[in-house]
Design a protein around this motif. Structure first.
Motif, mmCIF file in Angstrom:
data_model
loop_
_atom_site.group_PDB
_atom_site.id
_atom_site.type_symbol
_atom_site.label_atom_id
_atom_site.label_comp_id
_atom_site.label_asym_id
_atom_site.label_seq_id
_atom_site.Cartn_x
_atom_site.Cartn_y
_atom_site.Cartn_z
ATOM 1 N N ARG A 142 0.810 -1.215 0.000
ATOM 2 C CA ARG A 142 0.000 0.000 0.000
ATOM 3 C C ARG A 142 0.845 1.267 0.000
ATOM 4 N NH1 ARG A 142 -4.444 -1.888 4.628
ATOM 5 N NH2 ARG A 142 -5.421 -3.576 3.367
ATOM 6 N N ALA A 143 1.973 1.203 0.696
ATOM 7 C CA ALA A 143 2.828 2.394 0.780
ATOM 8 C C ALA A 143 3.327 2.803 -0.598
ATOM 9 C CB ALA A 143 4.002 2.120 1.714
ATOM 10 N N LEU A 144 3.650 1.815 -1.445
ATOM 11 C CA LEU A 144 4.128 2.131 -2.782
ATOM 12 C C LEU A 144 3.031 2.769 -3.624
ATOM 13 C CD1 LEU A 144 6.337 2.055 -4.900
ATOM 14 C CD2 LEU A 144 5.661 -0.302 -5.459
ATOM 15 N N SER A 145 1.792 2.292 -3.448
ATOM 16 C CA SER A 145 0.668 2.874 -4.173
ATOM 17 C C SER A 145 0.474 4.340 -3.798
ATOM 18 C CB SER A 145 -0.616 2.088 -3.895
ATOM 19 O OG SER A 145 -0.508 0.765 -4.371
ATOM 20 N N ILE A 146 0.549 4.617 -2.486
ATOM 21 C CA ILE A 146 0.412 6.003 -2.025
ATOM 22 C C ILE A 146 1.550 6.858 -2.557
ATOM 23 C CG2 ILE A 146 0.397 7.504 0.015
ATOM 24 C CD1 ILE A 146 -0.957 5.260 1.547
ATOM 25 N N LEU A 147 2.765 6.302 -2.572
ATOM 26 C CA LEU A 147 3.928 7.027 -3.087
ATOM 27 C C LEU A 147 3.744 7.379 -4.560
ATOM 28 C CD1 LEU A 147 6.823 8.087 -2.736
ATOM 29 C CD2 LEU A 147 7.638 5.784 -3.303
ATOM 30 N N LEU A 148 3.230 6.438 -5.350
ATOM 31 C CA LEU A 148 3.024 6.687 -6.768
ATOM 32 C C LEU A 148 1.931 7.721 -7.003
ATOM 33 C CD1 LEU A 148 3.328 3.078 -8.264
ATOM 34 C CD2 LEU A 148 5.010 4.925 -8.321
ATOM 35 N N VAL A 149 0.882 7.672 -6.187
ATOM 36 C CA VAL A 149 -0.179 8.679 -6.302
ATOM 37 C C VAL A 149 0.387 10.071 -6.028
ATOM 38 C CG1 VAL A 149 -2.320 9.541 -5.279
ATOM 39 C CG2 VAL A 149 -2.071 7.110 -5.765
ATOM 40 N N MET A 150 1.210 10.185 -4.983
ATOM 41 C CA MET A 150 1.815 11.470 -4.657
ATOM 42 C C MET A 150 2.783 11.924 -5.746
ATOM 43 S SD MET A 150 0.358 12.445 -1.974
ATOM 44 C CE MET A 150 -0.711 11.742 -0.712
ATOM 45 N N LEU A 151 3.507 10.970 -6.348
ATOM 46 C CA LEU A 151 4.428 11.314 -7.420
ATOM 47 C C LEU A 151 3.658 11.765 -8.661
ATOM 48 C CD1 LEU A 151 7.398 11.455 -8.218
ATOM 49 C CD2 LEU A 151 7.252 9.064 -8.973
ATOM 50 N N GLY A 152 2.512 11.099 -8.900
ATOM 51 C CA GLY A 152 1.656 11.523 -10.008
ATOM 52 C C GLY A 152 1.120 12.925 -9.799
ATOM 53 N N LYS A 153 0.725 13.228 -8.550
ATOM 54 C CA LYS A 153 0.253 14.580 -8.267
ATOM 55 C C LYS A 153 1.389 15.584 -8.362
ATOM 56 C CE LYS A 153 -2.470 17.460 -5.249
ATOM 57 N NZ LYS A 153 -3.074 17.715 -3.940
#
Length: 427
Positions: free
Chosen positions: A295-306
């Motif tokens: 889950r942490a990687l998913s959140i990291l990618l979402v933040m990187l996308g933003k």
């Protein structure tokens, strides 16, 4: 409050949509008002509108009353934002202009965004929270005597003496000796003898070049807005504390604005924006490949996308303002901002698609973002170029064979080889 549950639960998200409807209408009219009445007048009038109606909202007695004033607050909010942005763009020099449009405007927006979850955590009553967010608007009143009107706008209206007074005052403040002649009297006489032309929203379609730029800007702004607000509204769906996630979503914008400032200062606009959009879009498309237990990687990618989309959002304001000429610049930015509000209205529905497929919102937003990055590469490059004052001075879209409609082929060719930059705007 007002029993917004069960059969009335649809009223909650509708309130947010109505705010963006107000923002949409404000985007449409703010450009025309600012081009007609001046940047400064519209800036402070709409700021008073936002603060006043937001204060009245605190005393709302029904959902209907709250929603009506929410529409008016949205109209005022985007109107003063666009007017302030264009005013800063026109009154500042090249290097400071980029600093103002990125760090000056956007990074303080991010600071306010970070304060929002902090205020909401400690002030749980919505009326007191709204009051706490409204009162700081009164601090802007003394700025009326500090912020000048745009000299570029004054010159476009034939008010040359007022423009020269502002330029001389700025020179004195900066410790610079102004030349005896700032605005050429002969040129002013020629311009005064000409009938002042009134510009409308239809002038954004006057030539094939400005029409193409307008269409591309509208599409670009709409897609970027869908991605930005879609990811922002998706924050509660992320794992963890909602206040912390909201704070993280705001924090990631600070480095995004700093990077966008550095890119705009040192690299061409087109490639900088395209790179940011490709980064944000590709990262969002990659989320579907992440295992569900990480889950942490998913959140990291979402933040990187933003991060990527936020950088593009910051740069598109500067880029669009530099593409449009002075006579319709505020209308051009306002029309593009209006398209952005359409994207913000659509963004909740992109998030809602997550109820059918967890990755569908990211696939759609990522695909559209990558396509917008490709579209950016066809826009003209404004890096290092002087701001155009007339429609004829606008940069030409790549691959578009453009012929000015108001002059002969020979005259237009001479203008392209020897572009005339008015002395009255070279400050």
């Amino acid at each position: 409050q007002w029993n917004l549950v069960c059969d009335n639960d649809w009223k909650g998200p509708l309130s947010t949509s109505l705010f963006f409807v107000g923002v949409l209408f404000g985007s449409f009219i703010s450009g025309q008002l600012s081009d007609k009445f001046g940047r400064k007048n519209v800036l402070f009038a709409t700021l008073a509108m936002q603060t006043g109606f937001s204060f009245i909202q605190v005393f709302s007695t029904s959902w209907e009353m709250f929603s009506v004033f929410f529409v008016l607050v949205g109209m005022g909010q985007i109107s003063n934002y666009v007017a302030a942005f264009v005013l800063g763009t026109e009154i500042l020099g090249k290097s400071i202009r980029v600093l103002f449009c990125t760090l000056g405007v956007c990074i303080f927006y991010a600071f306010g965004y970070m304060l929002l979850p902090l205020f909401a955590y400690f002030i749980r009553d919505w009326r007191m929270l709204l009051l706490a967010l409204t009162l700081p608007g009164l601090l802007c009143v003394p700025l009326w005597w500090v912020i000048p009107e745009s000299p570029r706008w004054l010159i476009s209206q034939g008010r040359f003496q007022e423009a020269e007074d502002i330029i001389r005052k700025a020179a004195k403040t900066n410790g610079i000796t102004a030349p005896d002649v700032i605005l050429d009297p002969n040129e002013l006489q020629d311009l005064n003898s000409q009938k002042q032309q009134t510009y409308t929203i239809l002038d954004l379609m006057k030539t094939r070049n400005i029409l193409t730029i307008t269409i591309m800007s509208v599409i670009l702004w709409m897609i970027i807005s869908v991605g930005y607000f879609g990811l922002s509204l998706d924050t509660p769906n992320l794992h963890g504390d909602v206040y912390v996630n909201c704070f993280l979503s705001a924090v990631i914008e600070v480095p995004a604005y700093i990077i966008s400032w550095l890119l705009l200062r040192n690299l061409p606009r087109r490639y900088s924006m395209a790179a940011a959009l490709f980064l944000g879009g590709c990262v969002l498309l990659f989320i579907q490949l992440v295992p569900s237990h990480i889950r942490a990687l998913s959140i990291l990618l979402v933040m990187l996308g933003k991060f990527g989309i936020t950088s593009a959002f910051s740069m598109v304001y500067v880029y669009t303002a530099e593409l449009y000429p002075t006579v319709v610049r505020n209308m051009g930015v306002g029309a593009s901002s209006m398209a952005s509000r359409l994207g913000s209205i659509l963004s909740p529905y992109f998030v809602y698609l997550g109820a059918y497929d967890r990755f569908l919102p990211y696939i759609l937003m990522g695909s559209l973002t990558v396509l917008s990055g490709i579209l950016t590469l066809f826009l003209p490059e404004s890096y290092g170029m002087p701001l155009p004052d007339t429609i004829e001075q606008m940069l030409v879209v790549k691959g578009l064979e453009y012929r000015p409609a108001s002059s002969s082929t020979r005259d237009s060719k001479e203008e392209e080889e020897n572009p005339e930059i008015f002395k009255s705007t070279a400050f």
